[in-house]
Design a protein around this motif. Structure first.
Motif, PDB file in Angstrom:
ATOM      1  N   ASP A  34       0.778  -1.275   0.011  1.00  0.00           N
ATOM      2  CA  ASP A  34       0.005  -0.015  -0.115  1.00  0.00           C
ATOM      3  C   ASP A  34       0.965   1.197   0.002  1.00  0.00           C
ATOM      4  O   ASP A  34       1.413   1.715   1.054  1.00  0.00           O
ATOM      5  N   ASP A  36       0.178   4.540  -0.070  1.00  0.00           N
ATOM      6  CA  ASP A  36      -0.441   5.329   0.879  1.00  0.00           C
ATOM      7  C   ASP A  36       0.181   5.128   2.437  1.00  0.00           C
ATOM      8  O   ASP A  36       0.776   6.014   3.020  1.00  0.00           O
ATOM      9  N   VAL A  39       3.830   6.003   2.526  1.00  0.00           N
ATOM     10  CA  VAL A  39       4.345   7.296   2.500  1.00  0.00           C
ATOM     11  C   VAL A  39       3.801   7.812   3.980  1.00  0.00           C
ATOM     12  O   VAL A  39       4.666   8.636   4.499  1.00  0.00           O
ATOM     13  N   ASP A  40       2.683   7.439   4.557  1.00  0.00           N
ATOM     14  CA  ASP A  40       2.295   7.767   5.790  1.00  0.00           C
ATOM     15  C   ASP A  40       3.146   7.348   7.015  1.00  0.00           C
ATOM     16  O   ASP A  40       3.637   8.015   7.985  1.00  0.00           O
ATOM     17  N   ILE A  55       5.597  16.582   1.383  1.00  0.00           N
ATOM     18  CA  ILE A  55       4.816  15.443   0.276  1.00  0.00           C
ATOM     19  C   ILE A  55       4.941  16.391  -1.368  1.00  0.00           C
ATOM     20  O   ILE A  55       4.647  17.417  -1.353  1.00  0.00           O
ATOM     21  N   VAL A  59       2.159  13.629  -5.602  1.00  0.00           N
ATOM     22  CA  VAL A  59       1.636  12.740  -4.647  1.00  0.00           C
ATOM     23  C   VAL A  59       0.263  13.361  -3.902  1.00  0.00           C
ATOM     24  O   VAL A  59      -1.012  12.980  -3.789  1.00  0.00           O
ATOM     25  N   TYR A  62      -2.624  13.326  -6.158  1.00  0.00           N
ATOM     26  CA  TYR A  62      -3.432  12.125  -6.229  1.00  0.00           C
ATOM     27  C   TYR A  62      -4.196  11.698  -4.930  1.00  0.00           C
ATOM     28  O   TYR A  62      -5.281  11.438  -4.934  1.00  0.00           O
ATOM     29  N   ARG A  63      -3.729  12.268  -3.914  1.00  0.00           N
ATOM     30  CA  ARG A  63      -4.397  12.108  -2.816  1.00  0.00           C
ATOM     31  C   ARG A  63      -5.490  12.856  -2.476  1.00  0.00           C
ATOM     32  O   ARG A  63      -6.726  12.362  -2.047  1.00  0.00           O
ATOM     33  N   ASP A  66      -9.014  11.387  -4.084  1.00  0.00           N
ATOM     34  CA  ASP A  66      -9.630  10.355  -3.345  1.00  0.00           C
ATOM     35  C   ASP A  66     -10.359  11.006  -2.356  1.00  0.00           C
ATOM     36  O   ASP A  66     -10.182  10.916  -0.952  1.00  0.00           O
ATOM     37  N   GLY A  72      -7.541   3.666  -1.526  1.00  0.00           N
ATOM     38  CA  GLY A  72      -6.707   2.735  -0.668  1.00  0.00           C
ATOM     39  C   GLY A  72      -7.356   1.602  -0.508  1.00  0.00           C
ATOM     40  O   GLY A  72      -6.982   0.354  -0.585  1.00  0.00           O
TER      41      GLY A  72
END
Length: 80
Positions: A34, A36, A39-40, A55, A59, A62-63, A66, A72
């Motif tokens: 995953d 995401d 990155v988290d 960030i 990216v 892209y987030r 959602d 995710g």
């Protein structure tokens, strides 16, 4: 990959560096997890080390697409 502010670092770049480090150590790692979550996790590590995650715009964009959190979920559950 920090910018002019020495207190920031790109968590996406950190995930790539960790991937390469593990490969160099001979560990059988893949990038099929995953993104995401990676990155988290990298962001959490950076904060723990006293740095602010930066960030990248692509990216973050892209987030933002959602709106309801389904990207995710779909990737984890359905693989798409």
């Amino acid at each position: 990959m920090s910018n002019s502010d020495d207190n920031t670092y790109d968590p996406v770049h950190l995930t790539h560096e960790v991937f390469r480090l593990l490969l160099d150590k001979g560990l059988p790692v893949t990038r099929d997890g995953d993104f995401d979550a990676a990155v988290d996790g990298a962001s959490a590590i950076l904060r723990w080390l006293g740095l602010e995650p930066e960030i990248p715009a692509q990216v973050a964009g892209y987030r933002r697409l959602d709106y309801n959190g389904q990207l995710g979920y779909n990737r984890r559950i359905h693989g798409d």
